[in-house]
Motif scaffolding. Sequence first.
Motif, PDB file in Angstrom:
ATOM      1  N   LEU A 187       0.858  -1.188   0.000  1.00  0.00           N
ATOM      2  CA  LEU A 187       0.000   0.000   0.000  1.00  0.00           C
ATOM      3  C   LEU A 187       0.889   1.231   0.000  1.00  0.00           C
ATOM      4  CD1 LEU A 187      -2.492  -1.337   2.692  1.00  0.00           C
ATOM      5  CD2 LEU A 187      -2.701  -1.472   0.198  1.00  0.00           C
ATOM      6  N   SER A 188       0.692   2.102  -0.988  1.00  0.00           N
ATOM      7  CA  SER A 188       1.594   3.238  -1.167  1.00  0.00           C
ATOM      8  C   SER A 188       1.476   4.259  -0.060  1.00  0.00           C
ATOM      9  CB  SER A 188       1.328   3.913  -2.522  1.00  0.00           C
ATOM     10  OG  SER A 188       0.023   4.492  -2.540  1.00  0.00           O
ATOM     11  N   VAL A 189       0.322   4.303   0.614  1.00  0.00           N
ATOM     12  CA  VAL A 189       0.080   5.279   1.676  1.00  0.00           C
ATOM     13  C   VAL A 189      -0.867   4.658   2.694  1.00  0.00           C
ATOM     14  CG1 VAL A 189      -1.880   6.312   0.439  1.00  0.00           C
ATOM     15  CG2 VAL A 189      -0.617   7.693   2.098  1.00  0.00           C
ATOM     16  N   CYS A 190      -0.774   5.063   3.936  1.00  0.00           N
ATOM     17  CA  CYS A 190      -1.655   4.536   4.986  1.00  0.00           C
ATOM     18  C   CYS A 190      -3.009   5.237   4.932  1.00  0.00           C
ATOM     19  CB  CYS A 190      -1.007   4.737   6.360  1.00  0.00           C
ATOM     20  SG  CYS A 190       0.250   3.516   6.754  1.00  0.00           S
ATOM     21  N   ASP A 191      -3.680   5.093   3.821  1.00  0.00           N
ATOM     22  CA  ASP A 191      -5.012   5.681   3.653  1.00  0.00           C
ATOM     23  C   ASP A 191      -5.726   4.918   2.544  1.00  0.00           C
ATOM     24  OD1 ASP A 191      -7.304   7.184   3.245  1.00  0.00           O
ATOM     25  OD2 ASP A 191      -6.297   9.093   3.614  1.00  0.00           O
ATOM     26  N   LEU A 192      -6.510   3.911   2.925  1.00  0.00           N
ATOM     27  CA  LEU A 192      -7.190   3.083   1.933  1.00  0.00           C
ATOM     28  C   LEU A 192      -8.257   3.845   1.169  1.00  0.00           C
ATOM     29  CD1 LEU A 192      -7.393  -0.102   4.129  1.00  0.00           C
ATOM     30  CD2 LEU A 192      -6.301   0.001   1.877  1.00  0.00           C
ATOM     31  N   ASN A 193      -8.782   4.917   1.754  1.00  0.00           N
ATOM     32  CA  ASN A 193      -9.761   5.731   1.019  1.00  0.00           C
ATOM     33  C   ASN A 193      -9.109   6.412  -0.178  1.00  0.00           C
ATOM     34  OD1 ASN A 193     -12.114   5.271   2.648  1.00  0.00           O
ATOM     35  ND2 ASN A 193     -11.179   6.545   4.231  1.00  0.00           N
ATOM     36  N   LYS A 194      -7.890   6.888   0.001  1.00  0.00           N
ATOM     37  CA  LYS A 194      -7.177   7.498  -1.121  1.00  0.00           C
ATOM     38  C   LYS A 194      -6.849   6.468  -2.193  1.00  0.00           C
ATOM     39  CE  LYS A 194      -4.933  11.425   1.162  1.00  0.00           C
ATOM     40  NZ  LYS A 194      -3.625  12.063   1.522  1.00  0.00           N
ATOM     41  N   ILE A 195      -6.541   5.262  -1.780  1.00  0.00           N
ATOM     42  CA  ILE A 195      -6.157   4.209  -2.723  1.00  0.00           C
ATOM     43  C   ILE A 195      -7.361   3.696  -3.502  1.00  0.00           C
ATOM     44  CG2 ILE A 195      -5.346   1.809  -2.849  1.00  0.00           C
ATOM     45  CD1 ILE A 195      -3.415   2.492  -0.545  1.00  0.00           C
ATOM     46  N   LEU A 196      -8.506   3.526  -2.828  1.00  0.00           N
ATOM     47  CA  LEU A 196      -9.645   2.848  -3.437  1.00  0.00           C
ATOM     48  C   LEU A 196     -10.702   3.785  -3.996  1.00  0.00           C
ATOM     49  CD1 LEU A 196     -10.023  -0.115  -0.933  1.00  0.00           C
ATOM     50  CD2 LEU A 196      -9.251  -0.219  -3.310  1.00  0.00           C
ATOM     51  N   LYS A 197     -10.462   5.085  -3.973  1.00  0.00           N
ATOM     52  CA  LYS A 197     -11.334   6.031  -4.661  1.00  0.00           C
ATOM     53  C   LYS A 197     -10.545   6.621  -5.817  1.00  0.00           C
ATOM     54  CE  LYS A 197     -14.461   8.322  -2.367  1.00  0.00           C
ATOM     55  NZ  LYS A 197     -15.139   9.264  -1.437  1.00  0.00           N
ATOM     56  N   PRO A 198     -11.225   6.977  -6.918  1.00  0.00           N
ATOM     57  CA  PRO A 198     -10.495   7.519  -8.072  1.00  0.00           C
ATOM     58  C   PRO A 198      -9.541   8.624  -7.656  1.00  0.00           C
ATOM     59  CG  PRO A 198     -12.791   7.185  -8.628  1.00  0.00           C
ATOM     60  CD  PRO A 198     -12.679   6.903  -7.156  1.00  0.00           C
ATOM     61  N   ASN A 199      -8.301   8.521  -8.107  1.00  0.00           N
ATOM     62  CA  ASN A 199      -7.289   9.510  -7.750  1.00  0.00           C
ATOM     63  C   ASN A 199      -6.425   9.793  -8.967  1.00  0.00           C
ATOM     64  OD1 ASN A 199      -4.895   7.601  -7.681  1.00  0.00           O
ATOM     65  ND2 ASN A 199      -6.146   6.642  -6.076  1.00  0.00           N
ATOM     66  N   ASP A 200      -5.415  10.591  -8.778  1.00  0.00           N
ATOM     67  CA  ASP A 200      -4.569  10.997  -9.901  1.00  0.00           C
ATOM     68  C   ASP A 200      -3.542   9.950 -10.295  1.00  0.00           C
ATOM     69  OD1 ASP A 200      -2.858  11.110  -7.765  1.00  0.00           O
ATOM     70  OD2 ASP A 200      -2.547  13.270  -7.830  1.00  0.00           O
ATOM     71  N   GLY A 201      -3.650   8.767  -9.712  1.00  0.00           N
ATOM     72  CA  GLY A 201      -2.727   7.696 -10.065  1.00  0.00           C
ATOM     73  C   GLY A 201      -1.503   7.614  -9.189  1.00  0.00           C
ATOM     74  N   LYS A 202      -1.345   8.574  -8.277  1.00  0.00           N
ATOM     75  CA  LYS A 202      -0.155   8.573  -7.432  1.00  0.00           C
ATOM     76  C   LYS A 202      -0.262   7.573  -6.286  1.00  0.00           C
ATOM     77  CE  LYS A 202       1.110  13.386  -8.384  1.00  0.00           C
ATOM     78  NZ  LYS A 202       1.337  14.743  -7.815  1.00  0.00           N
ATOM     79  N   GLU A 203      -1.491   7.336  -5.805  1.00  0.00           N
ATOM     80  CA  GLU A 203      -1.683   6.404  -4.699  1.00  0.00           C
ATOM     81  C   GLU A 203      -2.296   5.110  -5.223  1.00  0.00           C
ATOM     82  OE1 GLU A 203      -0.151   7.301  -2.294  1.00  0.00           O
ATOM     83  OE2 GLU A 203      -0.190   9.485  -2.310  1.00  0.00           O
ATOM     84  N   SER A 204      -1.782   3.992  -4.753  1.00  0.00           N
ATOM     85  CA  SER A 204      -2.265   2.707  -5.268  1.00  0.00           C
ATOM     86  C   SER A 204      -2.006   1.594  -4.273  1.00  0.00           C
ATOM     87  CB  SER A 204      -1.562   2.370  -6.594  1.00  0.00           C
ATOM     88  OG  SER A 204      -0.161   2.214  -6.373  1.00  0.00           O
TER      89      SER A 204
END
Length: 502
Positions: free
Chosen positions: A328-345
């Motif tokens: 997980l790229s960041v400790c925030d699953l909401n950022k990972i699993l909601k559409p984002n700019d591709g930086k978090e995954s």
Amino acid sequence: MELTKNNFDSEFLIVGGGISGMTMALLLAAVGRSVTLLEKSPDVGGCMQRFSRNGIPFDTGFHFTGGFNRGLPEMLAVLGLLDDIREEEFRTHIFLADRLNKVSVPTTGIKDVCDHLCSLYPKEANAIRKYYAVERLIFDNTPIFKLREKDLLNSFYLMDEDFVTLDDFFNKENVSQELRTILGAVAMCHGTPPCEVPLTTHCRVSFGLMDHISRIHGGGGSFISGFQREAGLLGINVRTGVTIAECIDVEDRVCHHVRLTDGSEISFGSCIMSVHPREILKILPPSMASRYFRSRIEQFDEGCGFFSLCAEITPALPGLRQELTSLLSVCDLNKILKPNDGKESGTGIVVTHETTDDGRPCQTLNAFQSVFPDETVRWDKTSTGCRGNEYAEYKAGRIEMILTKVLQAYPEFRGKLKVMDSASMLTYRDYLSTPGSAYGIRQKIGQHNLFGRLPVKNFYVVGQNAILPGMLGAMVSSFVIFRRLVGEESYWQLLEKRLGKS
């Protein structure tokens, strides 16, 4: 003229040859019903299919499962597939990339998982114990996992935990961001962010995987080959490369006759849909899809998809075990699993032992990274092999990004990964006849999923969009609707025949 049982081409027509469609077909045929199964793609199996590159087998979308210590063996026995499916040891890790923290998860049951996390996060031990107590309570009070539940059709009820999200629980218990990411990491296996998913849905998926995760020898291909054998023995009519084009002769909200995409027609008693809700909307007669029903489906949000690559690990590494690492790229699953700019995954990295077509043992890697349709929307109207240089550059960039993540978790793989192929959301869409999302629609709190009877009275819906995403959820949905369709007497006779008396 109203058709009778005797002049139907099939008593049951099943649309969709993925895991839920295959399960439903075997169940109905096992109690003597005539069944036709339609699959839009060239082959049955959906994401359970495997493919080969240079003689090396790889999984398309099914890599591991839970349930071998719960209800899965019973379901396989009822389907006649128990001898086809062989469990293999599999372990799992969670890698928090922004904190360089790798947590290995015990494979010896929920109690040991709970105790291990309490030892790692002693200041939050009470919250950890409470979370796993709630998870067990939810799982134990979910009757759909129990084939021998006497009053299953009347035992569906909402729990208090259906009305709170996973995030709501974490907030109430003041769980730290790092710990909530570890406890919620299984969200990568259902695709709905913690701020949206009901606590019940997350816990049902999480308990199955954390209590006992396994790999199946031969992957989903073992299920498909078993299905094909049983389908032949039971006389299931399997038709691939075709689906319903339109419903005809609809009367009093009942349809017994459809035209297929190859121009042929077929009559049937009941139709079971195991396809995406938006595909169902295309098939139903417009007069049967009310404004409310249409709006309900159109408001479903798609879950994330995956960009995946497959590689051989060569030369093979001694002592390498079969396992999953969720990076997980960041400790925030909401950022990972909601559409984002591709930086978090989130990147799932699966290491397996395989055997090549010529009998050579080998080690393989499947890596799949969360992505969203916006990344590939510019190529939506193109087809495989005709997407040009810009698309090739996009894929090359994603491959490089994933390899960087893999080497962060497995530095010992440097110089040893021979990439064999890759796939974007569009690849999955084109080959599996799905929208490309990994788990279908997001399972959001307060959402009324499609399950059971449809507006056409003899049409029903099953699948991973109905109850729970993933293989187990899709199979369970078919068992529930099968029981309703054939009645209690036939249901219990089949269980007694395949499982013996309880």
